[in-house]
Motif scaffolding. Structure first.
Motif, PDB file in Angstrom:
ATOM      1  N   UNK A  99      -0.761 -14.255   5.393  1.00 44.51           N
ATOM      2  CA  UNK A  99      -0.293 -13.315   6.416  1.00 44.51           C
ATOM      3  C   UNK A  99       1.203 -13.083   6.297  1.00 44.51           C
ATOM      4  N   UNK A 100       1.705 -13.327   5.109  1.00 45.74           N
ATOM      5  CA  UNK A 100       3.046 -12.877   4.759  1.00 45.74           C
ATOM      6  C   UNK A 100       4.183 -13.680   5.353  1.00 45.74           C
ATOM      7  N   UNK A 101       3.911 -14.844   5.923  1.00 48.27           N
ATOM      8  CA  UNK A 101       4.981 -15.641   6.523  1.00 48.27           C
ATOM      9  C   UNK A 101       6.019 -16.061   5.491  1.00 48.27           C
ATOM     10  N   UNK A 102       5.560 -16.688   4.409  1.00 48.23           N
ATOM     11  CA  UNK A 102       6.516 -17.123   3.387  1.00 48.23           C
ATOM     12  C   UNK A 102       7.078 -15.917   2.630  1.00 48.23           C
ATOM     13  N   UNK A 103       6.229 -14.916   2.383  1.00 49.41           N
ATOM     14  CA  UNK A 103       6.716 -13.706   1.689  1.00 49.41           C
ATOM     15  C   UNK A 103       7.872 -13.076   2.455  1.00 49.41           C
ATOM     16  N   UNK A 154      -3.259 -12.208  -3.357  1.00 45.92           N
ATOM     17  CA  UNK A 154      -4.173 -12.959  -2.484  1.00 45.92           C
ATOM     18  C   UNK A 154      -5.592 -12.532  -2.847  1.00 45.92           C
ATOM     19  N   UNK A 155      -6.466 -13.517  -2.903  1.00 44.50           N
ATOM     20  CA  UNK A 155      -7.875 -13.270  -3.248  1.00 44.50           C
ATOM     21  C   UNK A 155      -8.626 -12.637  -2.103  1.00 44.50           C
ATOM     22  N   UNK A 191      -0.947  -7.724   4.178  1.00 41.51           N
ATOM     23  CA  UNK A 191       0.405  -7.796   3.585  1.00 41.51           C
ATOM     24  C   UNK A 191       0.813  -6.463   2.953  1.00 41.51           C
ATOM     25  N   UNK A 192      -0.153  -5.793   2.335  1.00 44.26           N
ATOM     26  CA  UNK A 192       0.168  -4.478   1.737  1.00 44.26           C
ATOM     27  C   UNK A 192       0.742  -3.565   2.827  1.00 44.26           C
ATOM     28  N   UNK A 193       0.103  -3.565   4.017  1.00 50.79           N
ATOM     29  CA  UNK A 193       0.553  -2.687   5.100  1.00 50.79           C
ATOM     30  C   UNK A 193       1.830  -3.213   5.752  1.00 50.79           C
ATOM     31  N   UNK A 194       1.889  -4.525   5.915  1.00 50.65           N
ATOM     32  CA  UNK A 194       3.063  -5.126   6.584  1.00 50.65           C
ATOM     33  C   UNK A 194       4.361  -4.811   5.837  1.00 50.65           C
ATOM     34  N   UNK A 195       4.296  -4.851   4.478  1.00 49.60           N
ATOM     35  CA  UNK A 195       5.519  -4.647   3.695  1.00 49.60           C
ATOM     36  C   UNK A 195       5.524  -3.284   3.003  1.00 49.60           C
ATOM     37  N   UNK A 196       4.719  -2.335   3.527  1.00 46.99           N
ATOM     38  CA  UNK A 196       4.563  -1.037   2.850  1.00 46.99           C
ATOM     39  C   UNK A 196       5.909  -0.327   2.658  1.00 46.99           C
ATOM     40  N   UNK A 197       6.864  -0.545   3.565  1.00 48.40           N
ATOM     41  CA  UNK A 197       8.145   0.172   3.461  1.00 48.40           C
ATOM     42  C   UNK A 197       9.166  -0.580   2.621  1.00 48.40           C
TER      43      UNK A 197
END
Ligand SMILES: C[S@@+](CC[C@H](N)C(=O)[O-])C[C@H]1O[C@@H](n2cnc3c(N)ncnc32)[C@H](O)[C@@H]1O
Length: 305
Positions: A30-34, A51-52, A60-66
């Motif tokens: 869920x992108x915490x470390x990313x 991620x599998x 994550x794709x959507x969270x960091x889309x920008x």
């Protein structure tokens, strides 16, 4: 969706040593470390993630889309070498993995990792590859099932549970978590029940996802893909995983493996890693009180020489 990242600050303090560096997070979740990695990089930095799990990938794709510095692939971290070729990356400044499953996967009934509520008995992170836990229980022999429960779950009752599984199979097929849960309930005293359920489900999960073999492959590939001075940081939650990480790092940090007493070195072994943490780093009590998942975490760090 929720997952509280474990040893967040400590792990990324070790990992990120170059603001404009290229980093790899094999288990985006869920992108915490990313997110923490990205916060330490400047505009020239880059983070490649995998991620599998389909929902973790999409999240994550959507969270960091920008964020143009971030790319994610829906695949296993063992593909780190092919991904680096696609991304035209020769070597990474740091490689990270936070193994196992997320709290979201464990707590969400539809994800099928929990035994607390009835769900489809699958346990694969990527439902498109490998065999499901129910297929395993429907097809494998009693000895094979007992071995999986004992080796990967350290379940003392493994033989008896395997026997009951085979008996159940004579009249019904496994498809739901509640069927397996009922069998474990029949043979386990109430006070040990939760621990036994966790061990059996964990053992099946490790087997169907081929977790230990994939970890070995990932580590071997990662050591070759690290820049000199680049670091690898691995968080594990299971003694078998931690042993693999410990032994592989230890082997790579030796410069000679000749038998004792040899007058000169003839093995030709080269040291590839330097240990940064001699003992594994574990979370402080305060973190464990806040986040139960942290209680079994062990972190190991090494640096490419
Ligand atoms: C503990 S969670 C990671 C949580 C993440 N660090 C965060 O802060 O949100 C582990 C994640 O790794 C993924 N995973 C486990 N094994 C994997 C593998 N071999 N390749 C890619 N992803 C994997 C799981 O699907 C899960 O989303």
């Amino acid at each position: 969706m929720s997952h509280e990242p474990v040893l967040l600050k400590e792990s990324i303090d070790f990992l990120v040593t170059e603001k404009k560096g290229i980093y790899f997070d094999g288990t985006a979740g869920f992108g915490g470390h990313s997110q923490e990695i990205l916060s330490r990089l400047n505009e020239k930095g880059k983070l490649i993630a995998t991620d599998k799990d389909q929902s973790a990938f999409e999240y994550c794709r959507d969270k960091f889309a920008d964020d143009k510095r971030f790319s994610i692939y829906h695949t296993g971290f063992t593909n780190i070498d092919s991904i680096s070729r696609i991304e035209f990356i020769d070597q990474f400044d740091g490689i990270f993995a936070d193994l196992g499953v997320s709290s979201f996967q464990l707590d969400t009934v539809e994800a099928g990792f929990t035994f607390r509520e009835d769900a489809v008995l699958d346990l694969r992170m990527n439902k498109a590859e490998g065999i499901s836990a129910s297929d395993l229980l429907n097809k494998f022999s009693q000895e094979e099932i007992a071995k999986i429960l004992f080796e990967y779950g350290e379940e003392k009752n493994s033989r008896l549970i395997a026997k009951k599984i085979i008996e159940f199979r004579l009249t019904e097929n496994f498809s739901r978590t509640s069927q397996l849960k009922k069998i474990i309930e029949q043979v386990t005293p109430v006070r040990f029940l939760n621990k036994s359920l966790s061990r059996v489900f964990q053992a099946l999960r490790i087997f169907v996802n081929n977790e230990l073999e994939e970890l070995k492959t990932f580590l071997d590939k990662s050591f070759s893909l690290l820049k000199p001075g680049g670091r690898i940081v691995i968080l594990s939650y299971h003694s078998l995983e931690d042993r693999i990480v410990k032994e592989k790092i230890k082997y790579e940090s030796l410069s000679c493996i000749c038998p004792q007493g040899m007058p000169i070195c003839i093995c030709g072994k080269k040291q590839r890693l330097k240990l940064i943490t001699r003992k594994p780093i574990v979370p402080e009590d305060i973190e464990i009180e806040r986040n139960r998942r942290a209680r079994s975490a062990k972190m190991r760090v090494a640096e490419r020489v």
